[in-house]
Design a protein around this motif. Sequence first.
Motif, PDB file in Angstrom:
ATOM      1  N   ILE A 102     -29.866  26.387 -32.556  1.00 33.73           N
ATOM      2  CA  ILE A 102     -28.893  25.413 -33.074  1.00 33.73           C
ATOM      3  C   ILE A 102     -28.204  24.703 -31.912  1.00 33.73           C
ATOM      4  CG2 ILE A 102     -26.739  25.146 -34.385  1.00 33.73           C
ATOM      5  CD1 ILE A 102     -27.712  27.477 -36.163  1.00 33.73           C
ATOM      6  N   LEU A 103     -27.868  25.487 -30.888  1.00 31.78           N
ATOM      7  CA  LEU A 103     -27.215  24.906 -29.707  1.00 31.78           C
ATOM      8  C   LEU A 103     -28.131  23.886 -29.028  1.00 31.78           C
ATOM      9  CD1 LEU A 103     -24.648  25.148 -27.909  1.00 31.78           C
ATOM     10  CD2 LEU A 103     -25.959  26.716 -26.486  1.00 31.78           C
ATOM     11  N   ILE A 104     -29.417  24.227 -28.916  1.00 31.21           N
ATOM     12  CA  ILE A 104     -30.376  23.300 -28.279  1.00 31.21           C
ATOM     13  C   ILE A 104     -30.490  22.012 -29.093  1.00 31.21           C
ATOM     14  CG2 ILE A 104     -32.832  22.965 -27.746  1.00 31.21           C
ATOM     15  CD1 ILE A 104     -32.910  25.883 -26.841  1.00 31.21           C
ATOM     16  N   MET A 105     -30.509  22.150 -30.427  1.00 28.96           N
ATOM     17  CA  MET A 105     -30.591  20.947 -31.262  1.00 28.96           C
ATOM     18  C   MET A 105     -29.360  20.065 -31.072  1.00 28.96           C
ATOM     19  SD  MET A 105     -32.461  21.918 -34.829  1.00 28.96           S
ATOM     20  CE  MET A 105     -31.703  23.456 -35.233  1.00 28.96           C
ATOM     21  N   LEU A 106     -28.197  20.710 -30.934  1.00 26.64           N
ATOM     22  CA  LEU A 106     -26.970  19.935 -30.684  1.00 26.64           C
ATOM     23  C   LEU A 106     -27.044  19.225 -29.338  1.00 26.64           C
ATOM     24  CD1 LEU A 106     -24.096  22.239 -31.990  1.00 26.64           C
ATOM     25  CD2 LEU A 106     -24.752  20.003 -32.862  1.00 26.64           C
ATOM     26  N   VAL A 107     -27.572  19.942 -28.328  1.00 18.51           N
ATOM     27  CA  VAL A 107     -27.714  19.336 -26.986  1.00 18.51           C
ATOM     28  C   VAL A 107     -28.618  18.104 -27.072  1.00 18.51           C
ATOM     29  CG1 VAL A 107     -28.695  19.708 -24.682  1.00 18.51           C
ATOM     30  CG2 VAL A 107     -27.207  21.439 -25.679  1.00 18.51           C
ATOM     31  N   CYS A 108     -29.722  18.228 -27.813  1.00 18.23           N
ATOM     32  CA  CYS A 108     -30.655  17.087 -27.972  1.00 18.23           C
ATOM     33  C   CYS A 108     -29.941  15.918 -28.637  1.00 18.23           C
ATOM     34  CB  CYS A 108     -31.871  17.497 -28.806  1.00 18.23           C
ATOM     35  SG  CYS A 108     -32.927  18.665 -27.984  1.00 18.23           S
ATOM     36  N   TRP A 109     -29.215  16.222 -29.700  1.00 15.35           N
ATOM     37  CA  TRP A 109     -28.507  15.170 -30.446  1.00 15.35           C
ATOM     38  C   TRP A 109     -27.565  14.399 -29.510  1.00 15.35           C
ATOM     39  CZ3 TRP A 109     -28.854  12.774 -34.954  1.00 15.35           C
ATOM     40  CH2 TRP A 109     -27.762  12.018 -35.396  1.00 15.35           C
ATOM     41  N   TYR A 110     -26.792  15.140 -28.716  1.00 20.03           N
ATOM     42  CA  TYR A 110     -25.822  14.477 -27.838  1.00 20.03           C
ATOM     43  C   TYR A 110     -26.520  13.795 -26.648  1.00 20.03           C
ATOM     44  CZ  TYR A 110     -22.103  16.106 -30.742  1.00 20.03           C
ATOM     45  OH  TYR A 110     -21.291  16.290 -31.820  1.00 20.03           O
ATOM     46  N   LEU A 111     -27.699  14.284 -26.281  1.00 17.03           N
ATOM     47  CA  LEU A 111     -28.478  13.602 -25.239  1.00 17.03           C
ATOM     48  C   LEU A 111     -28.917  12.216 -25.741  1.00 17.03           C
ATOM     49  CD1 LEU A 111     -29.957  14.041 -22.422  1.00 17.03           C
ATOM     50  CD2 LEU A 111     -31.965  14.566 -23.787  1.00 17.03           C
ATOM     51  N   PHE A 112     -29.385  12.176 -26.999  1.00 21.40           N
ATOM     52  CA  PHE A 112     -29.771  10.885 -27.585  1.00 21.40           C
ATOM     53  C   PHE A 112     -28.547   9.965 -27.687  1.00 21.40           C
ATOM     54  CE2 PHE A 112     -33.104  13.526 -30.034  1.00 21.40           C
ATOM     55  CZ  PHE A 112     -33.972  13.474 -28.949  1.00 21.40           C
ATOM     56  N   LEU A 113     -27.425  10.561 -28.031  1.00 25.21           N
ATOM     57  CA  LEU A 113     -26.192   9.771 -28.155  1.00 25.21           C
ATOM     58  C   LEU A 113     -25.813   9.148 -26.804  1.00 25.21           C
ATOM     59  CD1 LEU A 113     -23.694   8.795 -29.672  1.00 25.21           C
ATOM     60  CD2 LEU A 113     -22.634  11.005 -29.256  1.00 25.21           C
ATOM     61  N   VAL A 114     -25.902   9.956 -25.743  1.00 25.79           N
ATOM     62  CA  VAL A 114     -25.573   9.440 -24.400  1.00 25.79           C
ATOM     63  C   VAL A 114     -26.546   8.313 -24.032  1.00 25.79           C
ATOM     64  CG1 VAL A 114     -25.507  10.027 -21.939  1.00 25.79           C
ATOM     65  CG2 VAL A 114     -24.476  11.555 -23.602  1.00 25.79           C
ATOM     66  N   GLY A 115     -27.825   8.480 -24.376  1.00 28.92           N
ATOM     67  CA  GLY A 115     -28.813   7.437 -24.113  1.00 28.92           C
ATOM     68  C   GLY A 115     -28.465   6.153 -24.842  1.00 28.92           C
ATOM     69  N   PHE A 116     -28.048   6.280 -26.086  1.00 25.54           N
ATOM     70  CA  PHE A 116     -27.663   5.111 -26.882  1.00 25.54           C
ATOM     71  C   PHE A 116     -26.458   4.399 -26.247  1.00 25.54           C
ATOM     72  CE2 PHE A 116     -24.778   3.549 -30.237  1.00 25.54           C
ATOM     73  CZ  PHE A 116     -25.541   2.491 -30.702  1.00 25.54           C
ATOM     74  N   ILE A 117     -25.469   5.195 -25.820  1.00 26.54           N
ATOM     75  CA  ILE A 117     -24.268   4.611 -25.213  1.00 26.54           C
ATOM     76  C   ILE A 117     -24.631   3.909 -23.899  1.00 26.54           C
ATOM     77  CG2 ILE A 117     -22.042   5.170 -24.118  1.00 26.54           C
ATOM     78  CD1 ILE A 117     -21.804   7.460 -26.223  1.00 26.54           C
ATOM     79  N   LEU A 118     -25.451   4.576 -23.088  1.00 26.88           N
ATOM     80  CA  LEU A 118     -25.850   4.008 -21.792  1.00 26.88           C
ATOM     81  C   LEU A 118     -26.595   2.687 -21.999  1.00 26.88           C
ATOM     82  CD1 LEU A 118     -25.979   4.504 -18.709  1.00 26.88           C
ATOM     83  CD2 LEU A 118     -28.140   5.694 -19.065  1.00 26.88           C
ATOM     84  N   TYR A 119     -27.530   2.686 -22.957  1.00 24.58           N
ATOM     85  CA  TYR A 119     -28.299   1.475 -23.212  1.00 24.58           C
ATOM     86  C   TYR A 119     -27.401   0.342 -23.728  1.00 24.58           C
ATOM     87  CZ  TYR A 119     -31.483  -1.866 -25.172  1.00 24.58           C
ATOM     88  OH  TYR A 119     -32.118  -3.034 -25.474  1.00 24.58           O
ATOM     89  N   SER A 120     -26.507   0.678 -24.680  1.00 25.10           N
ATOM     90  CA  SER A 120     -25.600  -0.344 -25.221  1.00 25.10           C
ATOM     91  C   SER A 120     -24.749  -0.938 -24.101  1.00 25.10           C
ATOM     92  CB  SER A 120     -24.671   0.254 -26.280  1.00 25.10           C
ATOM     93  OG  SER A 120     -25.416   0.810 -27.306  1.00 25.10           O
ATOM     94  N   PHE A 121     -24.306  -0.068 -23.202  1.00 26.63           N
ATOM     95  CA  PHE A 121     -23.457  -0.548 -22.111  1.00 26.63           C
ATOM     96  C   PHE A 121     -24.231  -1.461 -21.153  1.00 26.63           C
ATOM     97  CE2 PHE A 121     -21.717  -0.266 -17.848  1.00 26.63           C
ATOM     98  CZ  PHE A 121     -20.457  -0.793 -18.074  1.00 26.63           C
ATOM     99  N   ILE A 122     -25.412  -1.017 -20.711  1.00 30.68           N
ATOM    100  CA  ILE A 122     -26.130  -1.852 -19.727  1.00 30.68           C
ATOM    101  C   ILE A 122     -26.616  -3.158 -20.369  1.00 30.68           C
ATOM    102  CG2 ILE A 122     -26.772   0.034 -18.167  1.00 30.68           C
ATOM    103  CD1 ILE A 122     -29.658  -0.291 -19.239  1.00 30.68           C
ATOM    104  N   TYR A 123     -26.905  -3.106 -21.666  1.00 30.02           N
ATOM    105  CA  TYR A 123     -27.295  -4.337 -22.371  1.00 30.02           C
ATOM    106  C   TYR A 123     -26.143  -5.343 -22.294  1.00 30.02           C
ATOM    107  CZ  TYR A 123     -29.201  -7.361 -25.995  1.00 30.02           C
ATOM    108  OH  TYR A 123     -29.703  -8.444 -26.672  1.00 30.02           O
TER     109      TYR A 123
END
Lengths: 78, 202
Positions: free
Chosen positions: B84-105
């Motif tokens: 469950i912890l690993i799945m949460l880590v993955c979820w927040y990793l995708f979230l960070v990727g989304f934020i990073l992409y939105s910002f650089i865009y």
Amino acid sequence: MPLEKTTQFFGNINMTIGVKAILVLLLVFNLVFSFLVFRQIQIMGKKLPTPLGPLLRFISTIYVGVAAAVLLLVVGVF
Amino acid sequence: MDNPTDTPKRSYNPFAMFAPQPVGVSFDEQDEGEEIVLLLRAHIVTLVPAVLEAIVMFAIPFVALPIGTFIGFHLENIFSGTQILIMLVCWYLFLVGFILYSFIYWYFNVYLLTNERVVDFDFQGIVQQKTSYAYLRQVQDVAPSIVGFFATFFHFGDVIIETAGERPEFDFFSVARPDDVAREILDQRKRVEPEGPSGDSL
């Protein structure tokens, strides 16, 4: 009762394998995505140098590293 | 306030969306003696949808797990705590990727006005980016427009620049203070090619 438990046990194992496969696939895509973000930041940093460029490059490098580490973690531990 | 000549002489803010003479910024094809007069990005308000999406994505695990438990779907019966912890880590990793992409865009979609030309750095997605230039003497018409409630409220809009160059039209989308941007472009245009006796410069 033991039969039900056995069925549930194998059901859970299948579910775990399915979730793992989906996670690995998503994480591979995410790793490719993180490389592309890294390259884009590198290219834009050359085309348009800004004070924030080095920080963005650093963050994207960390992101690539973490994406790779999480992928290995899921493959190895999940 | 609305006159660009009243704005601070140089902008030191790396996140600025309306930056007169930004410090520490240059571009790769900048000519000798060419100075950046104005750096523009889309108004910060245009990031609000991405911020809201990020907040929702951040909150989903906190909401979904209790709801799952409430309706009888016990995740802990299927997966171990580590999983469950690993799945949460993955979820927040995708979230960070989304934020990073939105910002650089947002950050790399930049419009520049220099004392020689207008430059459009078009960051069109993750594998595509384009840079367009038009010399000021090619500029034929500049049309700022502010349309809609939010654009009027936050004072941002589009500036459409018609040119006689290869690319007939430059669009500065959702930039702050579009009327000031248009005025500054016209000012720079006049400096490049002063008005003749007949007043037919533009």
